[in-house]
Structure formats: C-alpha cells, structure tokens
Design a protein around this motif. Structure first.
Motif, PDB file in Angstrom:
ATOM      1  N   LEU A  84      -1.576  -2.760  -3.207  1.00 44.17           N
ATOM      2  CA  LEU A  84      -1.553  -3.008  -4.645  1.00 44.17           C
ATOM      3  C   LEU A  84      -0.574  -2.077  -5.355  1.00 44.17           C
ATOM      4  CD1 LEU A  84      -2.900  -4.606  -6.985  1.00 44.17           C
ATOM      5  CD2 LEU A  84      -4.544  -2.732  -7.140  1.00 44.17           C
ATOM      6  N   ASN A  85      -0.593  -0.801  -4.996  1.00 45.58           N
ATOM      7  CA  ASN A  85       0.272   0.166  -5.674  1.00 45.58           C
ATOM      8  C   ASN A  85       1.732   0.050  -5.248  1.00 45.58           C
ATOM      9  OD1 ASN A  85      -1.238   2.248  -7.496  1.00 45.58           O
ATOM     10  ND2 ASN A  85      -2.620   1.722  -5.846  1.00 45.58           N
ATOM     11  N   LEU A  86       1.985  -0.391  -4.026  1.00 47.18           N
ATOM     12  CA  LEU A  86       3.365  -0.559  -3.592  1.00 47.18           C
ATOM     13  C   LEU A  86       3.954  -1.894  -4.057  1.00 47.18           C
ATOM     14  CD1 LEU A  86       3.274   0.888   0.037  1.00 47.18           C
ATOM     15  CD2 LEU A  86       4.164   1.983  -2.043  1.00 47.18           C
ATOM     16  N   ALA A  87       3.105  -2.897  -4.239  1.00 42.27           N
ATOM     17  CA  ALA A  87       3.578  -4.233  -4.604  1.00 42.27           C
ATOM     18  C   ALA A  87       3.832  -4.387  -6.098  1.00 42.27           C
ATOM     19  CB  ALA A  87       2.576  -5.286  -4.140  1.00 42.27           C
ATOM     20  N   THR A  88       3.084  -3.652  -6.914  1.00 45.07           N
ATOM     21  CA  THR A  88       3.247  -3.799  -8.366  1.00 45.07           C
ATOM     22  C   THR A  88       3.446  -2.441  -9.023  1.00 45.07           C
ATOM     23  OG1 THR A  88       0.878  -3.623  -8.785  1.00 45.07           O
ATOM     24  CG2 THR A  88       1.737  -5.826  -8.411  1.00 45.07           C
ATOM     25  N   ASP A  89       4.208  -2.451 -10.108  1.00 47.77           N
ATOM     26  CA  ASP A  89       4.433  -1.199 -10.838  1.00 47.77           C
ATOM     27  C   ASP A  89       3.210  -0.795 -11.645  1.00 47.77           C
ATOM     28  OD1 ASP A  89       6.993  -0.792  -9.889  1.00 47.77           O
ATOM     29  OD2 ASP A  89       7.909  -1.965 -11.499  1.00 47.77           O
ATOM     30  N   SER A  90       2.576  -1.770 -12.288  1.00 50.63           N
ATOM     31  CA  SER A  90       1.365  -1.474 -13.064  1.00 50.63           C
ATOM     32  C   SER A  90       0.347  -2.590 -12.815  1.00 50.63           C
ATOM     33  CB  SER A  90       1.689  -1.349 -14.549  1.00 50.63           C
ATOM     34  OG  SER A  90       2.238  -2.539 -15.037  1.00 50.63           O
ATOM     35  N   PRO A  91      -0.544  -2.367 -11.850  1.00 49.80           N
ATOM     36  CA  PRO A  91      -1.538  -3.401 -11.538  1.00 49.80           C
ATOM     37  C   PRO A  91      -2.483  -3.626 -12.718  1.00 49.80           C
ATOM     38  CG  PRO A  91      -1.886  -1.430 -10.196  1.00 49.80           C
ATOM     39  CD  PRO A  91      -0.689  -1.186 -11.031  1.00 49.80           C
ATOM     40  N   SER A  92      -2.905  -4.872 -12.877  1.00 46.61           N
ATOM     41  CA  SER A  92      -3.819  -5.197 -13.973  1.00 46.61           C
ATOM     42  C   SER A  92      -5.197  -4.584 -13.700  1.00 46.61           C
ATOM     43  CB  SER A  92      -3.953  -6.712 -14.121  1.00 46.61           C
ATOM     44  OG  SER A  92      -4.636  -7.241 -12.996  1.00 46.61           O
ATOM     45  N   THR A  93      -5.977  -4.495 -14.736  1.00 46.46           N
ATOM     46  CA  THR A  93      -7.330  -3.944 -14.603  1.00 46.46           C
ATOM     47  C   THR A  93      -8.152  -4.777 -13.635  1.00 46.46           C
ATOM     48  OG1 THR A  93      -7.198  -3.127 -16.869  1.00 46.46           O
ATOM     49  CG2 THR A  93      -9.381  -3.270 -15.887  1.00 46.46           C
TER      50      THR A  93
ATOM     51  N   LEU B   6      -3.228  11.684   0.911  1.00 48.91           N
ATOM     52  CA  LEU B   6      -2.150  11.450   1.878  1.00 48.91           C
ATOM     53  C   LEU B   6      -1.089  10.506   1.310  1.00 48.91           C
ATOM     54  CD1 LEU B   6      -4.153  11.117   5.219  1.00 48.91           C
ATOM     55  CD2 LEU B   6      -2.702  13.024   4.479  1.00 48.91           C
ATOM     56  N   PHE B   7      -1.529   9.478   0.583  1.00 52.04           N
ATOM     57  CA  PHE B   7      -0.600   8.550  -0.058  1.00 52.04           C
ATOM     58  C   PHE B   7       0.293   9.301  -1.045  1.00 52.04           C
ATOM     59  CE2 PHE B   7       0.283   5.228  -3.341  1.00 52.04           C
ATOM     60  CZ  PHE B   7       0.975   4.334  -2.529  1.00 52.04           C
ATOM     61  N   PHE B   8      -0.297  10.214  -1.793  1.00 47.69           N
ATOM     62  CA  PHE B   8       0.475  11.034  -2.728  1.00 47.69           C
ATOM     63  C   PHE B   8       1.493  11.882  -1.967  1.00 47.69           C
ATOM     64  CE2 PHE B   8       0.896  15.241  -4.758  1.00 47.69           C
ATOM     65  CZ  PHE B   8       1.584  14.872  -5.895  1.00 47.69           C
ATOM     66  N   GLY B   9       1.085  12.442  -0.838  1.00 48.40           N
ATOM     67  CA  GLY B   9       2.002  13.259  -0.049  1.00 48.40           C
ATOM     68  C   GLY B   9       3.185  12.470   0.485  1.00 48.40           C
ATOM     69  N   LEU B  10       2.975  11.204   0.784  1.00 51.25           N
ATOM     70  CA  LEU B  10       4.049  10.368   1.340  1.00 51.25           C
ATOM     71  C   LEU B  10       4.920   9.724   0.267  1.00 51.25           C
ATOM     72  CD1 LEU B  10       2.054   8.585   4.184  1.00 51.25           C
ATOM     73  CD2 LEU B  10       3.762  10.400   4.425  1.00 51.25           C
ATOM     74  N   VAL B  11       4.295   9.255  -0.811  1.00 48.56           N
ATOM     75  CA  VAL B  11       5.001   8.446  -1.807  1.00 48.56           C
ATOM     76  C   VAL B  11       5.302   9.217  -3.094  1.00 48.56           C
ATOM     77  CG1 VAL B  11       4.853   6.292  -3.142  1.00 48.56           C
ATOM     78  CG2 VAL B  11       3.931   6.383  -0.850  1.00 48.56           C
ATOM     79  N   GLY B  12       4.503  10.219  -3.399  1.00 50.82           N
ATOM     80  CA  GLY B  12       4.712  10.992  -4.617  1.00 50.82           C
ATOM     81  C   GLY B  12       3.868  10.531  -5.786  1.00 50.82           C
ATOM     82  N   THR B  13       3.010   9.568  -5.566  1.00 54.81           N
ATOM     83  CA  THR B  13       2.068   9.107  -6.589  1.00 54.81           C
ATOM     84  C   THR B  13       0.781   8.697  -5.900  1.00 54.81           C
ATOM     85  OG1 THR B  13       1.771   7.618  -8.472  1.00 54.81           O
ATOM     86  CG2 THR B  13       2.868   6.709  -6.549  1.00 54.81           C
ATOM     87  N   SER B  14      -0.289   8.667  -6.657  1.00 52.57           N
ATOM     88  CA  SER B  14      -1.570   8.293  -6.062  1.00 52.57           C
ATOM     89  C   SER B  14      -1.999   6.925  -6.565  1.00 52.57           C
ATOM     90  CB  SER B  14      -2.643   9.339  -6.397  1.00 52.57           C
ATOM     91  OG  SER B  14      -2.997   9.275  -7.759  1.00 52.57           O
ATOM     92  N   PHE B  15      -3.144   6.467  -6.085  1.00 50.39           N
ATOM     93  CA  PHE B  15      -3.686   5.198  -6.555  1.00 50.39           C
ATOM     94  C   PHE B  15      -4.006   5.353  -8.034  1.00 50.39           C
ATOM     95  CE2 PHE B  15      -5.750   5.274  -2.134  1.00 50.39           C
ATOM     96  CZ  PHE B  15      -4.593   4.823  -1.531  1.00 50.39           C
TER      97      PHE B  15
END
Length: 162
Positions: A42-51, A106-115
């Motif tokens: 979800l976070n990689l596919a969209t810039d701002s996922p809907s609620t 871990l996602f933050f460590g790899l990508v620089g942002t979290s869920f």
C-alpha cells in the motif's frame, strides 16, 4: 411448596497455556506478516493511501482470527472455548502487533518512511515510533473486538457465567 434450585456456574477454564501460546505464536506471526506485507504494498504503490485503504488492513484480521479460534477450540471440551480463547486472542494480538511494529521500523530503515498512520508520515525516528505505537494499539484493539465477536459462536449454552 416448590423450592428453586441454584445451579453453580462453571468458572473453570480448561486452557493449556503451552498449546494456546503455540497457536497464538503461529497465527499472530502470520497475521503480522500478512498485515505488514499489505502495508508495504500500500505504501509503495500509492503516495497517499485513502483512509479506507488504510483501515482495510483490519479485514485481514477476520480470517486469521477465525482460523485460530476454530483450530484451538477443536481441542477444548464443549462449552469451554470462550473463556480459554480470550487469552489466546490477547497473545495472538501481541504477537501480531509486535511483528507489525518491528517490520514498520525495518521498512523505515530501508525506505526512509514508515507506514502512514493518521496523517503521521513517519519520516523521522520519532514519527516511526509514534506510528508503531498506533499500529500496536489498533492491532490489539481490533484483534480483541473481532475475536470477541467470533467467540460468540463458541459460547456455551449454560448460565451467563459459563
């Protein structure tokens, strides 16, 4: 004159701590990994996922908790599943929440942002920890609520204390 009889409620809990811990670990780990995978996609596919898309992760809880309850209750005596499985749900929720929080870091460590959670981007360490806290809390709450609803089908037909 007829006397009313009082049936003592059965307050015993037939739980096998080792068995419930095994089921909680297995299904909690599965739920945590499935939910984290959904959030990564979800976070990689969209810039701002809907609620709605962000809250859809809670729908993943239903089948996993249902399978955990069904599997565990098949090993318990009739009418004993409800109380015994409340502990299972707590452990399952803790495992799932822990896995999601660790994978968020871990996602933050790899990508620089979290869920992303509640408009909190998670592009700093403090933001990641806040998001992980949100994820832990909402995972526990939703696992317990959904599990409690599913457990109604496993409740015994005895007195309200059963």
């Amino acid at each position: 004159m007829e006397t009313t009889t009082y049936n003592e409620p059965d307050l015993s809990i037939n739980s096998d701590n080792e068995l419930s811990s095994k089921y909680a670990w297995t299904f909690g780990l599965a739920l945590g990994l499935i939910t984290a995978l959904y959030l990564v996609i979800l976070n990689l596919a969209t810039d701002s996922p809907s609620t709605g898309m962000r809250f859809a992760k809670h729908l993943l809880i239903v089948p996993v908790v249902w399978m955990a309850i069904s599997s565990y209750s098949s090993r318990l005596p009739e009418g004993k599943a409800f109380k015994s499985e409340l502990g299972l749900l707590l452990k399952l929720g803790l495992w799932a929440a822990g896995v999601i929080a660790i994978l968020n870091i871990l996602f933050f460590g790899l990508v620089g942002t979290s869920f992303e959670q509640f408009m909190q981007e998670g592009d700093t360490l403090a933001g990641v920890l806040i998001n992980s806290g949100f994820l832990i809390f909402e995972t526990m709450v939703f696992v317990m609520i959904i599990g409690f609803v599913i457990l109604q089908a496993y409740k015994g037909k005895g007195s309200p204390e059963d």
